[in-house]
Scaffold this motif. Structure first.
Motif, PDB file in Angstrom:
ATOM      1  N   ARG A   1       1.030  -1.303   0.116  1.00  0.00           N
ATOM      2  CA  ARG A   1       0.140  -0.298  -0.119  1.00  0.00           C
ATOM      3  C   ARG A   1       0.675   1.074  -0.173  1.00  0.00           C
ATOM      4  NH1 ARG A   1      -4.721  -2.231   4.854  1.00  0.00           N
ATOM      5  NH2 ARG A   1      -6.063  -0.320   3.882  1.00  0.00           N
ATOM      6  N   GLU A   2       1.841   1.065   0.899  1.00  0.00           N
ATOM      7  CA  GLU A   2       2.770   2.550   0.629  1.00  0.00           C
ATOM      8  C   GLU A   2       3.557   2.861  -0.796  1.00  0.00           C
ATOM      9  OE1 GLU A   2       6.101   4.938   0.833  1.00  0.00           O
ATOM     10  OE2 GLU A   2       6.620   2.598   0.492  1.00  0.00           O
TER      11      GLU A   2
ATOM     12  N   ILE B   1      -5.517  -7.083  -4.280  1.00  0.00           N
ATOM     13  CA  ILE B   1      -5.564  -5.924  -4.908  1.00  0.00           C
ATOM     14  C   ILE B   1      -5.376  -4.608  -4.045  1.00  0.00           C
ATOM     15  CG2 ILE B   1      -5.838  -4.902  -7.012  1.00  0.00           C
ATOM     16  CD1 ILE B   1      -7.308  -7.260  -7.971  1.00  0.00           C
ATOM     17  N   CYS B   2      -4.120  -3.567  -4.198  1.00  0.00           N
ATOM     18  CA  CYS B   2      -4.301  -2.674  -4.010  1.00  0.00           C
ATOM     19  C   CYS B   2      -4.617  -1.638  -4.405  1.00  0.00           C
ATOM     20  CB  CYS B   2      -2.497  -2.223  -3.045  1.00  0.00           C
ATOM     21  SG  CYS B   2      -2.553  -2.796  -1.636  1.00  0.00           S
ATOM     22  N   ILE B   3      -5.334  -0.417  -4.369  1.00  0.00           N
ATOM     23  CA  ILE B   3      -6.043   0.497  -5.104  1.00  0.00           C
ATOM     24  C   ILE B   3      -5.905   1.338  -4.786  1.00  0.00           C
ATOM     25  CG2 ILE B   3      -8.099  -0.178  -5.149  1.00  0.00           C
ATOM     26  CD1 ILE B   3      -7.836   0.254  -8.576  1.00  0.00           C
ATOM     27  N   THR B   4      -5.560   2.866  -5.761  1.00  0.00           N
ATOM     28  CA  THR B   4      -5.559   4.226  -5.563  1.00  0.00           C
ATOM     29  C   THR B   4      -7.543   4.395  -4.968  1.00  0.00           C
ATOM     30  OG1 THR B   4      -5.817   5.428  -7.485  1.00  0.00           O
ATOM     31  CG2 THR B   4      -4.079   4.852  -6.379  1.00  0.00           C
ATOM     32  N   PRO B   5      -7.364   4.840  -4.337  1.00  0.00           N
ATOM     33  CA  PRO B   5      -9.259   5.601  -3.778  1.00  0.00           C
ATOM     34  C   PRO B   5      -9.671   6.343  -4.901  1.00  0.00           C
ATOM     35  CG  PRO B   5      -7.804   6.751  -1.970  1.00  0.00           C
ATOM     36  CD  PRO B   5      -7.029   5.861  -3.405  1.00  0.00           C
TER      37      PRO B   5
ATOM     38  N   ALA C   1      -8.623  10.685  -5.017  1.00  0.00           N
ATOM     39  CA  ALA C   1      -7.321  10.621  -4.685  1.00  0.00           C
ATOM     40  C   ALA C   1      -6.591  11.586  -5.097  1.00  0.00           C
ATOM     41  CB  ALA C   1      -6.988   9.691  -4.675  1.00  0.00           C
ATOM     42  N   ASP C   2      -6.021  12.908  -3.850  1.00  0.00           N
ATOM     43  CA  ASP C   2      -5.821  13.505  -4.305  1.00  0.00           C
ATOM     44  C   ASP C   2      -3.337  13.428  -3.659  1.00  0.00           C
ATOM     45  OD1 ASP C   2      -3.570  15.736  -3.491  1.00  0.00           O
ATOM     46  OD2 ASP C   2      -4.663  17.023  -1.997  1.00  0.00           O
ATOM     47  N   TYR C   3      -3.084  13.068  -5.027  1.00  0.00           N
ATOM     48  CA  TYR C   3      -2.285  12.434  -5.268  1.00  0.00           C
ATOM     49  C   TYR C   3      -1.262  13.296  -4.356  1.00  0.00           C
ATOM     50  CZ  TYR C   3      -4.179   9.976  -8.750  1.00  0.00           C
ATOM     51  OH  TYR C   3      -5.550   9.215 -10.255  1.00  0.00           O
ATOM     52  N   GLN C   4      -1.307  14.047  -4.508  1.00  0.00           N
ATOM     53  CA  GLN C   4      -0.489  15.242  -3.815  1.00  0.00           C
ATOM     54  C   GLN C   4      -0.031  14.401  -1.930  1.00  0.00           C
ATOM     55  OE1 GLN C   4       0.723  19.544  -4.854  1.00  0.00           O
ATOM     56  NE2 GLN C   4      -1.561  18.933  -5.461  1.00  0.00           N
ATOM     57  N   THR C   5      -0.996  13.801  -1.202  1.00  0.00           N
ATOM     58  CA  THR C   5      -1.463  13.699  -0.016  1.00  0.00           C
ATOM     59  C   THR C   5      -1.497  12.277   0.477  1.00  0.00           C
ATOM     60  OG1 THR C   5      -2.687  14.561   0.001  1.00  0.00           O
ATOM     61  CG2 THR C   5      -1.727  16.347   0.731  1.00  0.00           C
ATOM     62  N   LEU C   6      -1.854  11.104  -0.603  1.00  0.00           N
ATOM     63  CA  LEU C   6      -1.928  10.343  -0.303  1.00  0.00           C
ATOM     64  C   LEU C   6      -0.959   9.041   0.270  1.00  0.00           C
ATOM     65  CD1 LEU C   6      -4.524   8.971  -1.868  1.00  0.00           C
ATOM     66  CD2 LEU C   6      -2.182   7.776  -4.440  1.00  0.00           C
ATOM     67  N   LEU C   7      -1.797   8.659   1.032  1.00  0.00           N
ATOM     68  CA  LEU C   7      -0.634   7.787   2.377  1.00  0.00           C
ATOM     69  C   LEU C   7      -1.381   6.479   2.024  1.00  0.00           C
ATOM     70  CD1 LEU C   7      -1.242  10.045   5.139  1.00  0.00           C
ATOM     71  CD2 LEU C   7       0.989  10.089   3.893  1.00  0.00           C
ATOM     72  N   ALA C   8      -0.481   5.263   2.949  1.00  0.00           N
ATOM     73  CA  ALA C   8      -0.504   4.053   2.486  1.00  0.00           C
ATOM     74  C   ALA C   8      -1.649   3.315   3.122  1.00  0.00           C
ATOM     75  CB  ALA C   8       0.423   3.270   3.173  1.00  0.00           C
ATOM     76  N   GLU C   9      -2.498   4.019   4.434  1.00  0.00           N
ATOM     77  CA  GLU C   9      -3.711   3.910   4.902  1.00  0.00           C
ATOM     78  C   GLU C   9      -4.833   4.057   3.933  1.00  0.00           C
ATOM     79  OE1 GLU C   9      -1.788   7.257   7.814  1.00  0.00           O
ATOM     80  OE2 GLU C   9      -0.914   5.614   6.042  1.00  0.00           O
ATOM     81  N   ASP C  10      -4.148   5.339   2.675  1.00  0.00           N
ATOM     82  CA  ASP C  10      -5.014   5.861   1.863  1.00  0.00           C
ATOM     83  C   ASP C  10      -5.964   5.252   0.918  1.00  0.00           C
ATOM     84  OD1 ASP C  10      -5.986   8.342   2.868  1.00  0.00           O
ATOM     85  OD2 ASP C  10      -4.252   8.730   2.573  1.00  0.00           O
ATOM     86  N   ILE C  11      -4.881   4.486   0.564  1.00  0.00           N
ATOM     87  CA  ILE C  11      -4.897   2.956  -0.349  1.00  0.00           C
ATOM     88  C   ILE C  11      -6.212   1.966  -0.157  1.00  0.00           C
ATOM     89  CG2 ILE C  11      -3.586   1.239  -2.237  1.00  0.00           C
ATOM     90  CD1 ILE C  11      -2.761   4.148  -1.871  1.00  0.00           C
ATOM     91  N   VAL C  12      -6.419   0.880  -0.620  1.00  0.00           N
ATOM     92  CA  VAL C  12      -7.806   0.685  -0.134  1.00  0.00           C
ATOM     93  C   VAL C  12      -7.999  -0.654  -0.806  1.00  0.00           C
ATOM     94  CG1 VAL C  12     -10.779  -0.266  -1.140  1.00  0.00           C
ATOM     95  CG2 VAL C  12      -9.459   1.565  -1.309  1.00  0.00           C
TER      96      VAL C  12
ATOM     97  N   GLU D   1     -10.354  -4.230   2.728  1.00  0.00           N
ATOM     98  CA  GLU D   1     -10.217  -2.983   3.749  1.00  0.00           C
ATOM     99  C   GLU D   1      -9.415  -1.387   3.270  1.00  0.00           C
ATOM    100  OE1 GLU D   1      -7.342  -4.274   7.175  1.00  0.00           O
ATOM    101  OE2 GLU D   1      -6.040  -3.345   6.238  1.00  0.00           O
ATOM    102  N   GLY D   2     -10.039   0.100   3.741  1.00  0.00           N
ATOM    103  CA  GLY D   2     -10.048   0.715   3.533  1.00  0.00           C
ATOM    104  C   GLY D   2     -10.860   1.619   3.708  1.00  0.00           C
TER     105      GLY D   2
END
Length: 224
Positions: A7-8, A40-44, A47-58, A68-69
């Motif tokens: 996710r990171e 599978i880990c996928i972007t929400p 998403a605001d890509y500039q502030t995206l963190l591991a815990e934001d990934i679904v 989980e997400g």
């Protein structure tokens, strides 16, 4: 948290997509499959890509069900999971809105192999899927069929999608596609671009794959 490392990595490469101009604002999406669990880990979505963190990934399963997400996954999640089910040879899917590839999508201009580096990475002319509203099962099948067993596909009147075995390779492939589209657009203003022959492309691709496989082995050894 499930799959924290993957996710990171997805969050980091999503930031790199934004920083390098492959996407703008909240456009595009990125996913990566964990080979051991098949999750599978996928972007929400949005998403605001500039502030995206591991815990934001679904985290979703192979059929796009959320495991989980805290956010909704990308609206293109069914497409990502469909392609990953069809392509056991790859683990990552990246949808971009890079400027020159998107321009080619609006005029249905094929992107020929005119650069040695891009030919090595892409291996063949990139197919173009006709326009269709995205986010539907029919669209997912269209894109998967047009992509076939290749590394990239242009979405008509939309953008592009690339796939790969790792996020690093997928990111490089997206740039190879955009670089070729940009150089081709410029070269056409100067004259007639000379395309590489099928034999030249095959030789370049073979040499590149051997080097990439060796690099992958060395990276695995360094991590062990």
């Amino acid at each position: 948290m499930l799959l924290p490392d993957l996710r990171e990595e997805v969050a980091r490469y999503a930031q790199k997509m934004y920083a390098s101009g492959l996407v703008r604002a909240t456009q595009g999406n990125l996913s990566a499959r964990d080979p051991s669990t098949q999750l599978i880990c996928i972007t929400p979505s949005g998403a605001d890509y500039q502030t995206l963190l591991a815990e934001d990934i679904v985290v979703v399963d192979a059929f796009a069900h959320v495991v989980e997400g805290r956010w909704k996954p990308s609206v293109e999640t069914p497409l990502h999971t469909y392609i990953l089910r069809r392509r056991p040879d790859i683990h990552c899917v990246m949808h971009t809105h890079s400027l020159y590839a998107s321009a080619c999508s609006t005029v249905y201009q094929r992107i020929p192999m005119i650069l040695a580096e891009s030919a090595a990475c892409l291996g063949a002319e990139i197919p173009i899927a006709p326009y269709q509203i995205s986010g539907t099962p029919e669209f997912a099948e269209l894109i998967a069929n047009t992509l076939g067993d290749g590394p990239a596909v242009i979405w008509g009147n939309h953008g592009a999608m690339v796939v790969g075995t790792t996020l690093a390779l997928t990111f490089s492939t997206a740039h190879a596609l955009e670089d070729t589209a940009q150089v081709y657009a410029i070269a056409k203003q100067l004259g007639t671009p000379v395309e590489l022959s099928r034999e030249q492309i095959t030789a370049l691709r073979s040499h590149w794959l051997q080097g990439y496989q060796q690099t992958s082995i060395e990276e695995k050894a360094a991590r062990s």
